[in-house]
Every structure is written in structure tokens, then in C-alpha cells.
Scaffold this motif. Structure first.
Motif: not given
Length: 209
Positions: A200-209, A130-135, A150-155
Motif C-alpha cells: 500500500a502507498e499509505t496505511a493508517t497508524f494510530d497513536p498509543v492510547r 529498540t522500538r522507535p520511541p518517535v512512533l 521500515e526506515e525508522v526501525w532501521l535507523k
């Protein structure tokens, strides 16, 4: 000593090229976040994957045969290469037919399967999670800890474990989620050379276009 170990590791990888098809231990399914790939390199290539008419999120980078340590590539096989229509039919989950062709040449040949069966198995693997829809619902780019991805994927995938999934980064962007699967696509623990999470502590995550 450090350089000696590096040379040994490099030699091991080199020896894996051209091995007999079907000789491997498990699969790594690599899922790439398309908006980030487009931002890093796809837009510059004018890849069709990044065309505004698409709304790709997680695409299948590949289903890679893997040893417990190392991996085979460009294996010897008697199986025929796929046709252009065969690879083009994978563009809906792989972004482009060109990526499907490349993945067959480098990894699919090592599966021991025909091109048709390899692509069918790749699609089955892609559909098994299941590809997390929230992302897909993020309205703008965010800076996020790889551990949160990772946590979102595991959930959303209770059959997966933290040792069977890894999140990678590239150019300060979340790059991929890689999931380890047995040859029959049952989730399993990743080998030590695969389970290398982004530090990395944080990394960029761009939205679906």
C-alpha cells in the motif's frame, strides 16, 4: 499451472504441521502495533490488551520457528505446557496471557525448548531491538507509507537490514514489523516467503492510547 503451484505450496504448509520439535532454520519475531490491532479487531473482542489502563505500543505477537521456505506448527514435543501463571507473566510484552498460550501451542512447541525457556528467549528477542520511541509520540492517527516505518526501525536498529525486516498491513492499517533472527537471535536475511512488505502507498497508524 498457477493453481497447481498453489496446491503444491498449500500441501507443503500442511505437511509442516505436527513435525518434530526443534527442526527449523531460524526465527521470525513478529511485533504487532497494538493500537492498530485494537482498532481492527481487539476492541470488538473486548480484549484486555486494549483496556485504556494500558499503553501498549509494539507488542510481541510471537517468536516463530521458520524453515527457509515454510514453517512448522503444532509440533510434537515432550515438553509440558505452561501454567496459567507462566503465560500470564508474558502479558506485559504480549498483551494477554491468552496470546502467550496460543503462541506456545502453535509455535513455541516447535522450538524444542521448554515453555519457560521459550518464553525467556521470546523476552530476550523482544528486548534485543529498540522500538522507535518517535512512533509512540504521535498525537493522532496518520496516514504513513509502510516504507517510512521500515526506515525508522532501521535507523534505530543499525544491526538490522532491509532484507531482514518486513512491514505488513491489514485492513488498511500498519499491522506488524517482522524481524528475522538466527536461533541465537542474531539478525539475518529473511526467506523469500517472509520478506513480503506491505504494498500500500499509505496505511493508517494510530497513536498509543
Amino acid at each position: 499451472m498457477r493453481w497447481f503451484m498453489i496446491l503444491l505450496m498449500t500441501a507443503g504448509v500442511a505437511q509442516a504441521k505436527g513435525q518434530k520439535a526443534g527442526d527449523f532454520d531460524y526465527y521470525v519475531m513478529a511485533l504487532s502495533w497494538s493500537p492498530n490491532w485494537c482498532a481492527i479487531e481487539g476492541d470488538a473482542r473486548e480484549s484486555d490488551q486494549c483496556d485504556p489502563r494500558h499503553d501498549h505500543g509494539w507488542i510481541l505477537h510471537g517468536l516463530w520457528p521458520q524453515f527457509e521456505t515454510g514453517w512448522p506448527s503444532n509440533c510434537r514435543t515432550s515438553q509440558r505446557n505452561p501454567s496459567r501463571s507462566d503465560t500470564g507473566a508474558m502479558a506485559d510484552i504480549m498483551g494477554t496471557g491468552g496470546l502467550a498460550w496460543h503462541q506456545w501451542q502453535k509455535h513455541g512447541r516447535c522450538s524444542g525448548l521448554s515453555a519457560a525457556d521459550y518464553f525467556a528467549l521470546s523476552r530476550k528477542a523482544y528486548n534485543s531491538v529498540t522500538r522507535p520511541p518517535v512512533l509512540r509520540q504521535l498525537p493522532k492517527s496518520v496516514q504513513i507509507a509502510p516504507g517510512v516505518i521500515e526506515e525508522v526501525w532501521l535507523k534505530h536498529n543499525p544491526d538490522l537490514t532491509a532484507n531482514g525486516l518486513t512491514v505488513t498491513c491489514k485492513a488498511r492499517h500498519i499491522q506488524e514489523v517482522r524481524i528475522c533472527l538466527t536461533p541465537d537471535l542474531t539478525p539475518r536475511t529473511c526467506g523469500r516467503d517472509v520478506i513480503r512488505d506491505c504494498t500500500a502507498e499509505t496505511a493508517t497508524f494510530d497513536p498509543v492510547r
